[in-house]
Design a protein around this motif. Structure first.
Motif, PDB file in Angstrom:
ATOM      1  N   GLN A  63     -53.605  11.434 -32.167  1.00 39.59           N
ATOM      2  CA  GLN A  63     -53.628  10.419 -30.872  1.00 39.59           C
ATOM      3  C   GLN A  63     -54.813  10.705 -30.176  1.00 39.59           C
ATOM      4  OE1 GLN A  63     -50.667  11.795 -27.717  1.00 39.59           O
ATOM      5  NE2 GLN A  63     -50.328   9.470 -27.593  1.00 39.59           N
ATOM      6  N   GLY A  64     -55.504   9.788 -29.933  1.00 34.91           N
ATOM      7  CA  GLY A  64     -56.851   9.904 -29.333  1.00 34.91           C
ATOM      8  C   GLY A  64     -57.980  10.027 -30.222  1.00 34.91           C
ATOM      9  N   LYS A  65     -57.557  10.194 -31.429  1.00 36.91           N
ATOM     10  CA  LYS A  65     -58.969  10.828 -32.513  1.00 36.91           C
ATOM     11  C   LYS A  65     -59.411   9.708 -33.244  1.00 36.91           C
ATOM     12  CE  LYS A  65     -57.141  15.643 -32.370  1.00 36.91           C
ATOM     13  NZ  LYS A  65     -56.436  16.499 -33.150  1.00 36.91           N
ATOM     14  N   VAL A  66     -58.787   8.468 -33.010  1.00 37.09           N
ATOM     15  CA  VAL A  66     -59.132   7.418 -33.837  1.00 37.09           C
ATOM     16  C   VAL A  66     -59.099   6.215 -33.289  1.00 37.09           C
ATOM     17  CG1 VAL A  66     -58.503   6.112 -36.244  1.00 37.09           C
ATOM     18  CG2 VAL A  66     -57.990   8.756 -35.883  1.00 37.09           C
ATOM     19  N   SER A  67     -60.335   5.544 -33.229  1.00 37.46           N
ATOM     20  CA  SER A  67     -60.333   4.349 -32.497  1.00 37.46           C
ATOM     21  C   SER A  67     -59.425   3.221 -33.498  1.00 37.46           C
ATOM     22  CB  SER A  67     -62.107   3.940 -32.604  1.00 37.46           C
ATOM     23  OG  SER A  67     -62.490   3.440 -33.748  1.00 37.46           O
ATOM     24  N   GLY A  68     -58.950   2.206 -32.326  1.00 39.93           N
ATOM     25  CA  GLY A  68     -58.278   1.146 -33.200  1.00 39.93           C
ATOM     26  C   GLY A  68     -56.869   1.390 -33.457  1.00 39.93           C
ATOM     27  N   VAL A  69     -56.421   2.705 -33.194  1.00 42.22           N
ATOM     28  CA  VAL A  69     -55.076   3.338 -33.584  1.00 42.22           C
ATOM     29  C   VAL A  69     -54.449   3.634 -32.334  1.00 42.22           C
ATOM     30  CG1 VAL A  69     -53.594   4.624 -35.080  1.00 42.22           C
ATOM     31  CG2 VAL A  69     -55.820   3.743 -35.849  1.00 42.22           C
ATOM     32  N   GLN A  70     -53.197   3.074 -32.019  1.00 48.54           N
ATOM     33  CA  GLN A  70     -52.549   3.447 -30.778  1.00 48.54           C
ATOM     34  C   GLN A  70     -51.600   4.245 -31.162  1.00 48.54           C
ATOM     35  OE1 GLN A  70     -50.498   0.607 -28.622  1.00 48.54           O
ATOM     36  NE2 GLN A  70     -50.065   2.058 -26.677  1.00 48.54           N
ATOM     37  N   ILE A  71     -51.453   5.405 -30.639  1.00 50.85           N
ATOM     38  CA  ILE A  71     -50.188   6.260 -30.975  1.00 50.85           C
ATOM     39  C   ILE A  71     -49.425   6.593 -29.739  1.00 50.85           C
ATOM     40  CG2 ILE A  71     -49.268   8.495 -31.967  1.00 50.85           C
ATOM     41  CD1 ILE A  71     -51.942   8.650 -33.887  1.00 50.85           C
ATOM     42  N   VAL A  72     -48.263   6.534 -29.733  1.00 48.42           N
ATOM     43  CA  VAL A  72     -47.469   6.651 -28.441  1.00 48.42           C
ATOM     44  C   VAL A  72     -46.475   7.816 -28.807  1.00 48.42           C
ATOM     45  CG1 VAL A  72     -45.672   5.618 -26.632  1.00 48.42           C
ATOM     46  CG2 VAL A  72     -47.325   4.118 -27.938  1.00 48.42           C
ATOM     47  N   SER A  73     -46.446   8.625 -28.140  1.00 49.35           N
ATOM     48  CA  SER A  73     -45.864   9.935 -28.209  1.00 49.35           C
ATOM     49  C   SER A  73     -44.174   9.847 -28.036  1.00 49.35           C
ATOM     50  CB  SER A  73     -46.154  11.186 -27.279  1.00 49.35           C
ATOM     51  OG  SER A  73     -47.514  11.404 -27.511  1.00 49.35           O
ATOM     52  N   SER A  74     -43.650  10.588 -28.763  1.00 53.21           N
ATOM     53  CA  SER A  74     -42.000  10.844 -28.662  1.00 53.21           C
ATOM     54  C   SER A  74     -41.779  12.249 -28.244  1.00 53.21           C
ATOM     55  CB  SER A  74     -41.407  10.709 -30.050  1.00 53.21           C
ATOM     56  OG  SER A  74     -39.841  10.825 -29.750  1.00 53.21           O
ATOM     57  N   GLY A  75     -41.106  12.424 -27.141  1.00 58.25           N
ATOM     58  CA  GLY A  75     -40.728  13.869 -26.721  1.00 58.25           C
ATOM     59  C   GLY A  75     -39.424  14.297 -27.175  1.00 58.25           C
ATOM     60  N   ASN A  95     -59.625  18.347 -26.928  1.00 61.43           N
ATOM     61  CA  ASN A  95     -59.473  16.670 -26.923  1.00 61.43           C
ATOM     62  C   ASN A  95     -59.035  16.139 -25.639  1.00 61.43           C
ATOM     63  OD1 ASN A  95     -59.221  17.996 -29.947  1.00 61.43           O
ATOM     64  ND2 ASN A  95     -60.147  16.196 -30.203  1.00 61.43           N
ATOM     65  N   VAL A  96     -59.508  14.873 -25.264  1.00 63.69           N
ATOM     66  CA  VAL A  96     -58.889  14.195 -24.210  1.00 63.69           C
ATOM     67  C   VAL A  96     -58.690  12.802 -24.850  1.00 63.69           C
ATOM     68  CG1 VAL A  96     -60.210  15.565 -22.357  1.00 63.69           C
ATOM     69  CG2 VAL A  96     -61.114  13.357 -23.453  1.00 63.69           C
ATOM     70  N   TYR A  97     -57.703  12.287 -24.012  1.00 65.79           N
ATOM     71  CA  TYR A  97     -57.221  10.844 -24.384  1.00 65.79           C
ATOM     72  C   TYR A  97     -56.764  10.185 -23.250  1.00 65.79           C
ATOM     73  CZ  TYR A  97     -53.991   7.531 -26.407  1.00 65.79           C
ATOM     74  OH  TYR A  97     -53.035   6.185 -26.678  1.00 65.79           O
ATOM     75  N   GLY A  98     -57.055   8.819 -23.197  1.00 68.05           N
ATOM     76  CA  GLY A  98     -56.525   7.900 -22.491  1.00 68.05           C
ATOM     77  C   GLY A  98     -56.368   6.495 -22.525  1.00 68.05           C
ATOM     78  N   GLN A  99     -55.707   5.591 -21.598  1.00 66.93           N
ATOM     79  CA  GLN A  99     -55.852   4.328 -21.938  1.00 66.93           C
ATOM     80  C   GLN A  99     -55.705   3.517 -20.337  1.00 66.93           C
ATOM     81  OE1 GLN A  99     -52.040   4.151 -23.896  1.00 66.93           O
ATOM     82  NE2 GLN A  99     -50.986   3.410 -22.218  1.00 66.93           N
ATOM     83  N   ALA A 100     -55.701   2.178 -20.518  1.00 70.28           N
ATOM     84  CA  ALA A 100     -55.880   1.503 -19.259  1.00 70.28           C
ATOM     85  C   ALA A 100     -55.714   0.008 -19.622  1.00 70.28           C
ATOM     86  CB  ALA A 100     -57.265   1.479 -18.598  1.00 70.28           C
ATOM     87  N   GLY A 101     -55.084  -0.707 -18.597  1.00 72.80           N
ATOM     88  CA  GLY A 101     -54.886  -2.111 -18.842  1.00 72.80           C
ATOM     89  C   GLY A 101     -53.342  -2.328 -19.352  1.00 72.80           C
ATOM     90  N   ASN A 102     -52.741  -1.372 -19.303  1.00 76.21           N
ATOM     91  CA  ASN A 102     -51.270  -1.706 -19.721  1.00 76.21           C
ATOM     92  C   ASN A 102     -50.115  -1.648 -18.346  1.00 76.21           C
ATOM     93  OD1 ASN A 102     -51.509   1.046 -19.807  1.00 76.21           O
ATOM     94  ND2 ASN A 102     -49.505   1.028 -20.460  1.00 76.21           N
TER      95      ASN A 102
END
Length: 1002
Positions: free
Chosen positions: A144-156, A870-877
């Protein structure tokens, strides 16, 4: 005399040979690079003898029983081999030189490998070191957050698999899984893999790269290579283990007793006010504020707990002259943060063996046995906890009718529902036993050594899923009683694959050519049997939780069995051509046959890629800045059969009509069949790869347009008043992907690297062949709509303008007057200006797909210390906060503190939130952007600090501390902004994880 001379010669020769045999000795040395940095794992072998060693962490080696004149050879990946003759000394320092040719990293692609410099498509590579940093049961979570073009949505949830999307959403519905290829074998899920077993991960993102895998590759391909042994290597043992704690973060604050009481009284509902009085009569009044009950329950705090996570792996790798092996085992366990029987436990055994039968004939065997037990959470508890009133305790001594535990019941206060979530936690048990046997065997024969080879591979993946859902009996009083029941299901999955590959490689002059041709056969079958029984005798005993203890009459209409089986046959070929290390060509063609499509089972899918290495041209050679620059362009098509098979229905309808002024009754019959054909993904990709400043700076960028043609959509058929899946649309995903990395050093002891990536995504429906011009999803109250020009499954509702502040504003607005609105009600935008707020004023409110995602990494090493972040983020959803929105169904329950604090409670107090009374009014409850919130977030994804113990008396040892998701910043009113489908009703929270680990190699 002659006899004496003969004996003298014999004695001389004997003593000479004895003296010579005594010349054997032991030597040692150290292997370093040009900067005198030790090279661990280098192979040192005496030529012509079975004497060898592998350098340790500090580059040291020892060779025993060698003789003067022996020659040992040192080899290490990325460096030129070096041979050293043994003389009279016992210490041999060897400095290897870098081999520029070997520095071209080899990347695993479909049915083969390629040098990274020769790639023309978009492929992302991640090595084992990055994967191992994440404590998780699923390998994909670590990306997660390490590959462009790949969205990974976590499962808790413990043992849960994350949602993985490569370049957006190109298929309508749930069948959006990527294809996983592990050591050449295909899988739909890799929950059986241990992260310590991974050597590398390569993600094929564009159609040109993934087309070689055909029908299974439409949503992207993840190629995983596991660790292997090496020939002529002594056994190397490794232990890696960690243990840690999981803790809920960003816990939603619920309205407390005082806030809830205030809102109930403000609602204007005499009934709700009476419920407050009932609570004070039952539980007493607060000593702090006598106007509220003496109970203040934080239900989220009550149902949450800290969970333990741990993993222990033991592995050994090595090999002899003709055999290489890698064997390992792993034990992983994870407790959930929901306070019930909620956990995951997995035990794995794996073995990978490669054998050289002869110089030309090789055999490889790979097998994994995975045995897991998962206790799924009762997710309804999250929903109940959100709505449970805070003026009620967990247990109620006065509720004498409750059994076996005196849990409280909101009905005793007058509320309609029981509300207490602990009945779900204490009286439900959801057990899944997951057993997987995954094996493959391959035979490879070199027809022409180093040029032409044939490889055949057979793999069989068998999975058995045993489900058992137990509902224990209980009573809560007020005539609420549940009888016991058990639902059991057995699911078996058997997938078989047989691949045959012929590969030709040759290099002549400036030309390098690779040709490949092959066939692939697949047989995928599944069977499900389920039954439900009620009134189980002795249900509280584990030994009685079987259907033969159930009431026999309870099985009526509760027994089901279903099976499916699909076949596929494919023919494919590939050509890769390199001229003068400057001009690259890559082409594939695949013919796929699938039993899912009755109309046309065969599809034909080509792809092509071109590359130009500009730095090999005379005008850029020795430029002093650019070390490598390659331009890439690719185009490809691939089919998708990861959709429902062709089906249909016969519909018979009774109608009455007038014939000759007399009513007549009859029937009409309509047959509707989907009879679908292939979804076809066509993608264009343009990109470049750049290395500069002595390879310290690297930039990779791609722009793509990915169209799903003949997309299978649920088209509404008026004559039968239902939707049928048909090839009826075009879906487009378009975006830009950029990766930037820099690495360097300061002095001899300090090295560092820093990098970042970002991705843009525009998802939209280009064409929809439906008379209505759109396709609806969700429910009538929480509508999602797909229409031309907008994203799939977009939220569809009203746009909020503000809140009516006073009566004068009401009187001045005809819409407010017409609908009997009052101050504290929401103001909606009249989109068409007709003076009426109705369905025509609904608009697209946003998509759950982010428009922008980004990631960053920082790594530093100083002497024995390593640090990474490592950091990760998203916007626009957007996220539909449906748990809030369901106040439409449950108006007398609690809500979150944000609503209580920010509600409108007088002129000027809020221009965004309705009043307490307004929340209970249908006008404000309609789907609008009040319920659809921003999903933007920024997260510190992973922090790791490690210390390497360097002591000659100890094995190679590393101690490390890891913090996973320690900080997340967002505005959404929920536990987490990561919601797989964008609808948050009872989403499992994603915890932060803190672990302490140990790694030992010897």
């Amino acid at each position: 005399m002659k006899v004496k001379l003969f004996y003298a010669c014999v004695i001389f020769l004997v003593f000479s040979s004895l003296g010579f045999s005594q010349q054997t000795k032991n030597i040692n040395g150290i292997i370093t690079d040009a900067n005198e940095v030790p090279l661990p794992g280098a192979e040192v072998k005496v030529i012509g003898k079975d004497i060898f060693d592998v350098t340790d962490f500090d580059g040291n080696f020892t060779l025993e029983n060698v003789e003067a004149g022996d020659v040992f050879r040192v080899t290490f990946l990325g460096f030129s081999p070096q041979e050293v003759t043994i003389g009279n000394t016992s210490n041999y320092p060897v400095q290897l030189k870098e081999d520029a040719g070997q520095l071209d990293e080899v990347v695993v692609v479909g049915y083969g490998t390629q040098k990274k410099r020769d790639l023309t498509g978009s492929i992302a590579s991640i090595d084992a070191a990055e994967i191992e940093k994440t404590p998780t049961s699923n390998v994909m979570q670590s990306l997660q957050g390490k590959v462009s073009g790949v969205q990974i949505v976590s499962s808790g949830s413990p043992g849960g698999s994350p949602t993985v999307r490569v370049r957006g959403l190109g298929t309508y519905g749930d069948a959006t899984n990527v294809l996983y290829v592990v050591d050449g074998t295909l899988y739909d899920n890799i929950d059986f893999l241990n992260t310590k077993d991974i050597k590398s991960v390569n993600i094929l993102k564009d159609a040109s790269s993934s087309a070689i895998y055909g029908v299974r590759a439409a949503n992207g391909v993840v190629i995983i290579e596991t660790k292997s042994g090496k020939k002529n290597q002594k056994p190397q043992f490794e232990y890696d283990g960690y243990t840690g704690i999981q803790r809920a973060q960003n816990v939603v604050k619920l309205a407390n007793a005082e806030q809830f009481t205030t809102m109930a009284r403000e609602s204007g509902s005499a009934t709700d006010a009476q419920f407050i009085l009932n609570a004070m009569q039952r539980y007493g009044r607060s000593r702090v504020n006598p106007n509220i009950p003496d109970v203040n329950t934080d239900w989220y705090d009550e149902i949450l707990r800290d969970g333990i996570i741990q993993s222990h792996s033991i592995g050994v790798t090595g090999g002899s002259e003709n055999v290489a092996y890698s064997v390992g085992t792993n034990y992983f366990t994870q407790e959930g943060i929901l306070d019930m029987k909620n956990e995951y436990e997995r035990f794995n055994i794996r073995a990978k063996v490669d054998v050289d039968i002869s110089d030309r004939f090789k055999v490889g065997v790979n097998s994994v046995f995975s045995n897991a037990t998962k206790y799924d959470p009762e997710n309804g508890a999250w929903f109940r906890a959100y709505f449970a009133v805070p003026i009620m305790p967990v247990t109620d001594p006065l509720n004498t009718e409750a059994s076996p535990v005196r849990y409280s019941n909101a009905q005793n206060l007058g509320y309609r529902g029981t509300q207490n979530p602990f009945q779900d936690l204490a009286y439900n048990e959801n057990r899944l036993k997951i057993r997987k046997v995954l094996s493959s065997i391959n035979f490879k024969y070199e027809i022409i050594p180093d040029k032409l080879d044939f490889k055949t591979t057979y793999s069989h993946n068998f999975s058995a899923l045993e489900e058992r859902y137990v509902n224990l009996p209980y009573t809560l009083g007020n005539n609420f009683e549940r009888i016991s029941s058990i639902n059991r299901a057995n699911n078996n999955f058997s997938n078989q694959y047989w691949d045959n590959i012929l590969t030709f490689n040759d290099k002549f002059g400036d030309h390098e050519l690779t040709l490949m041709a092959g066939t692939s056969y697949r047989d995928e079958a599944a069977n499900n049997f389920s039954a439900t029984g009620q009134d189980i005798a002795g249900i509280r005993l584990e030994s009685s939780r079987y259907l033969n203890f159930a009431d026999p009459e309870s099985f009526n209409n509760n027994v089901n069995e279903i099976g499916r089986r699909y076949y596929g046959l494919s023919y494919f070929g590939r050509i890769a051509y390199d001229f003068d290390d400057k001009y690259l060509f890559y082409g594939t063609f695949r013919a796929d046959g699938s039993s899912k499509f009755t109309k046309d089972p065969w599809g034909y899918f080509p792809s092509v890629g071109l590359g130009w290495v500009l730095t090999e041209e005379d005008f850029l050679k020795d430029n002093g800045f650019l070390d490598f620059l390659k331009l890439r362009a690719s185009w490809g098509k691939l089919g998708n059969d990861n959709v429902a098979a062709s089906d249909g229905s016969n519909t018979i309808q009774v109608i009455t009509t007038a014939i000759g002024d007399n009513p007549r009754t009859g029937i009409t019959s309509t047959s509707v069949f989907s009879n679908n054909t292939w979804e076809v993904i066509e993608e264009k990709n343009f990109g470049f790869n750049l290395n500069a400043l002595d390879d310290r700076l690297s930039i990779d960028a791609d722009y793509y347009i990915r169209d799903t043609e003949d997309a299978i959509l649920p088209v509404f058929i008026p004559i039968i008043n239902r939707s049928v899946n048909q090839n009826s649309g075009v879906i487009r995903n378009e975006g830009l992907e950029v990766n930037v990395n820099w690495n360097g050093s300061i002095g001899e002891d300090f090295t560092y690297s820093i990098g970042g990536n970002f991705t843009t995504l525009k998802n939209e429906a280009i064409e929809i062949k439906d008379e209505r011009g759109y396709i609806d999803a969700g429910t009538a109250e929480f509508r999602q709509r797909t229409q031309i020009g907008d994203p799939l499954f977009a939220f569809y509702g009203y746009e909020r303008v503000g809140v009516y502040q006073n009566q004068a504003q009401i009187d001045a607005d005809p819409i407010a007057v017409q609908n009997n609105l009052v101050p504290g009600d929401l103001v909606f935008r009249d989109q068409n200006g007709d003076g009426v707020i109705d369905d025509a004023d609904r608009v697209i409110l946003g998509s759950f797909l982010p428009e922008f995602t980004y990631g960053g990494n920082l790594a530093m090493s100083y002497k024995s210390f390593d640090f990474s972040m490592n950091v990760y983020g998203q916007a626009g959803n957007k996220i539909l906060n449906r748990k809030r929105g369901e106040i439409i169904f449950t108006q007398d329950t609690n809500m979150d503190a944000d609503l209580a604090v920010n509600r409108w409670h007088g002129e000027g107090t809020s221009n965004s939130y309705p009043s307490s009374a307004g929340l209970r009014k249908a006008w404000n409850q309609r789907l609008s952007d009040f319920w659809v919130e921003d999903g933007d977030f920024f997260r510190i994804q992973n922090i790791q600090l490690a210390y390497n113990i360097q002591n000659e008396k100890l094995p190679q040892t590393k101690i490390y501390f890891t913090a996973e998701r320690p900080f997340t910043s967002f505005e959404y009113n929920g536990f987490s902004p990561e919601v797989p489908n964008g609808v948050d009703r009872q989403t499992y929270p994603i915890p932060a994880i803190y672990t302490l680990g140990l790694n030992i190699k010897f």
